[in-house]
Write an enzyme that holds these catalytic residues in place. Structure first.
Site, PDB file in Angstrom:
ATOM      1  N   LYS A 128       0.761  -1.272   0.257  1.00 27.38           N
ATOM      2  CA  LYS A 128      -0.536  -0.105   0.085  1.00 27.38           C
ATOM      3  C   LYS A 128       0.355   0.528  -0.145  1.00 27.38           C
ATOM      4  O   LYS A 128       0.297   2.496  -0.531  1.00 27.38           O
ATOM      5  CB  LYS A 128      -0.970  -0.328   0.872  1.00 27.38           C
ATOM      6  CG  LYS A 128      -0.333  -0.511   3.035  1.00 27.38           C
ATOM      7  CD  LYS A 128      -0.861  -1.554   2.851  1.00 27.38           C
ATOM      8  CE  LYS A 128       0.301  -1.637   4.218  1.00 27.38           C
ATOM      9  NZ  LYS A 128      -0.037  -3.245   4.440  1.00 27.38           N
ATOM     10  N   LYS A 177      -3.973   3.365   2.832  1.00 19.96           N
ATOM     11  CA  LYS A 177      -5.304   2.415   1.973  1.00 19.96           C
ATOM     12  C   LYS A 177      -6.404   3.443   1.642  1.00 19.96           C
ATOM     13  O   LYS A 177      -7.019   3.521   0.739  1.00 19.96           O
ATOM     14  CB  LYS A 177      -5.209   1.565   3.049  1.00 19.96           C
ATOM     15  CG  LYS A 177      -4.445   0.128   3.439  1.00 19.96           C
ATOM     16  CD  LYS A 177      -4.733  -0.624   4.600  1.00 19.96           C
ATOM     17  CE  LYS A 177      -3.767  -1.728   5.185  1.00 19.96           C
ATOM     18  NZ  LYS A 177      -3.850  -1.872   6.430  1.00 19.96           N
ATOM     19  N   GLY A 190      -6.260  -6.707   4.041  1.00 17.71           N
ATOM     20  CA  GLY A 190      -6.268  -8.317   3.590  1.00 17.71           C
ATOM     21  C   GLY A 190      -7.444  -9.251   2.970  1.00 17.71           C
ATOM     22  O   GLY A 190      -7.212  -8.854   1.441  1.00 17.71           O
TER      23      GLY A 190
END
Lengths: 425, 425
Positions: free
Chosen positions: A105, A205, A134
């Site tokens: 990321k 993210k 995830g």
């Protein structure tokens, strides 16, 4: 059935997890997906991680140029982490026409547009489901579901470390430092936890998720960021008493051309689905103008959940043809987009004040003068002698107005300390 | 930019919802997806639904053959519901090379393989994200995420009507009939609610979801099905007292070649994420051998959430090339698969018995003789004179053993009535 050869770069926890899935479920993937996928090479600094993982060291490669020039390798998984040398390595591979699958990321948040330009120029694919949350298929969902919806908001618990720490503080009444130490002990937090606890990881993210959701470049540098290090046990118990849990949320909203993007602790009402997302679980709660509210929930990190997302991307990369962003991802900001710093939120404010007549009235007046309306106020005896604790929940107000009010309140002679200011969902 | 013309068949709630999204977000879809989608025809029995919805009746078509022979229509959305004439109409369209997007779970559960054979034979696409769980992208997730995972279990709250009724019973202490009446009044239940409350709708959806998840044909006729009509207010309050909520779950599991597929009420522990899925919300909780536990949550029905799923399929259908099932979907059962009827579960059992010495002991003995082990037992004074109520929670036991034990218990002279038997998650 022709074998499809791939490589893994960086054989740590996540790289090892992807390897495990590709080998243990190889027959299953062949029977359900029609692909016989062989991990034909693993690049790392030494072969030690392969040996430790029980992998034949004959597939070890120490040299990126050897990997880039191997005509049999179609696709490479990058699980090195960090910006360099991951960036240089991926660019070499994309330039050599190989597709890239990355869980990185930080690299994407900082250099997505360059990587995408390289991939486009060479017809290579770039896949990154594993970079966010995830095993939760949020990237796929944003790209291939609700395409007819304008996504209006995203609220995410997208950092496992901070959610673990806050859950421990909430459930076991640990203070921040004890919870962090425990998280480090169990491998949920790194020795230097800065990237997680200060919200950098969540901001990386959010940059990716908000860009995809809002179809415009949302650089991580435009994201307001505040970590969890100032959250106290007292804040947590005040939150509980008021009917809330404290969570580190990554928030993105788009309303017309106004975009908000911020990462900070939030009072989440106990009945909200995000309030019960605890421990190492993560979730993204989003709202589309037609689909309404949706939540995707699952393990936010870990070798096998993240490995599962990588394997999904490997299969997508080997089956399909490359697709690129549906917005201008050249790193330039869309000039029509307005990044809103002066957002609107509810606020929780905790103050330690002199236990004197008129203090509550004076503070209420300052809030009111700044257009901040009080929803509820609680006065309690303070911990130190002759002090009182004042807790306020405000109605929705502008961030800057609250900051201005707190600036004035902090200078009042009767105010000893502003203990906390936490935004409320 | 070339216009892409599509049609909608059946202009009720969901068809109208899809139309609304395609028209109100037409520019947005053009700018983000590069597709200019025009609803060029609407088929229904009369033009009345179009007029009522404010749609120009010049796009009304009354004749399926006219639609099938229109060379400009690439794709048709089917939102008629029911098996016929939907089946005949879709087959005509697929045979004419047009792709089909359907929200029709009953049609799919009963005739999926025939529709797919027709689509394959003519190179047409068949898309059905909207057939299960409204706007929740579970079909996409099962097909395009966790492809490297063996899905081991699916637990779904996938029927909005029953979840609304059970939530009302739980939250407002209504009995089943009052909750049903209220649901009918608000449009959450149909005048004849059988398909929902007896679990048929959930079984249709489970047939589709389990087939995709387990890569084998799971016909709805192989699904054990039990509705919510026997759930009493007393069951709900007993569930609460014991720390559970009652939900109608659709359960699919696969372990090697053993497949379970069942729809029935379940005691769900209050702390489980599915316990707080209430009202018209739906959720699917699944477990993969690597990704671990995942939940997708959102609006399970309604014009716009379901319309959103349809529009996503329309975009997928217009952009990509048709894909078909990765398992043998010719309607034949895989001879290696064993559908497990004698599954293992926990059980809640409520009995009304004579208030006499030795009754509890006698019943415990019958359970024990059948290999059913008691986890907890509560004895209370019964509602009728000289009676007692016995509540049992069992450890995990085999279904057939519990049924055998209840057969014997029901015949005991001291047992007045078996009030309830509900499985426990």
């Amino acid at each position: 059935m022709q074998r499809r050869k791939i490589a893994i770069m960086g054989f740590g926890t996540v790289g090892g997890g992807a390897y495990d899935i590709l080998t243990s479920n190889r027959e299953y993937i062949l029977s359900t997906q029609g692909l016989d996928i062989e991990v034909a090479a693993v690049l790392d600094r030494t072969s030690a991680p392969l040996v430790a993982h029980g992998v034949d060291s004959k597939i070890f490669v120490g040299d990126i140029d050897k990997l880039a020039s191997d005509p049999e390798i179609e696709l490479v998984v990058e699980t090195m982490g960090g910006v360099e040398p991951a960036k240089t390595f991926i660019e070499k591979l994309l330039s050599a026409g190989k597709s890239g699958v990355t869980a990185n990321k930080e690299l994407l948040a900082k250099h997505w547009s360059e990587l995408e330009q390289t991939a486009k120029a060479h017809g290579s694919g770039l896949y990154f489901e594993a970079s966010c949350v995830g095993g939760v298929p949020i990237i796929r969902a944003l790209g291939e579901s609700f395409q007819g919806d304008k996504i209006q908001s995203i609220y995410g618990i997208i950092n496992g470390t901070t959610n673990y720490i806050l859950s421990k503080m909430s459930g076991e009444r640990l203070d921040y430092h004890n919870a962090l130490t425990q998280a480090q002990h169990l491998g949920f937090a790194e020795a230097d936890p800065t990237s997680d606890v200060e919200g950098y990881d969540a901001a990386y993210k959010l940059s990716i998720l908000a860009s995809l959701a809002f179809h415009t470049c949302v650089p991580y540098t435009c994201i307001y960021r505040e970590g969890i290090t100032k959250i106290t046990s007292q804040d947590i118990s005040n939150a509980h008493a008021l009917g809330y849990e404290i969570k580190l949320l990554a928030i993105g909203t788009r309303d017309g051309n106004a975009v908000e993007a911020r990462v900070h602790p939030v009072f989440v009402p106990s009945a909200h689905p995000l309030a019960s997302v605890s421990g190492a679980y993560n979730a993204v709660y989003l709202n589309g103008d037609h689909v309404g509210d949706l939540m995707l929930y699952g393990a936010g990190a870990g070798a096998h959940p993240t490995g599962s997302a990588i394997v999904s991307d490997v299969i997508k990369g080997l089956k399909g043809k490359p697709e690129y962003c549906d917005f201008d991802n050249t790193g330039k900001l869309d000039k029509d987009i307005d990044f809103v710093g002066d957002f609107i939120s509810g606020y929780y404010i905790s103050l330690t004040v002199d236990d004197k007549t008129g203090v509550l009235s004076k503070i209420s007046t300052v809030l009111s003068d700044n257009g901040v309306s009080i929803k509820s106020a609680i006065q309690r005896t303070g911990q130190a002698e002759n002090t009182a604790t004042l807790l306020f929940l405000t109605h929705r107000a502008r961030e800057h107005a609250v900051m201005r009010a707190l600036g004035t309140i902090g200078k009042l002679a009767t105010v000893r300390r502003i203990d906390s200011m936490i935004r409320v969902l």
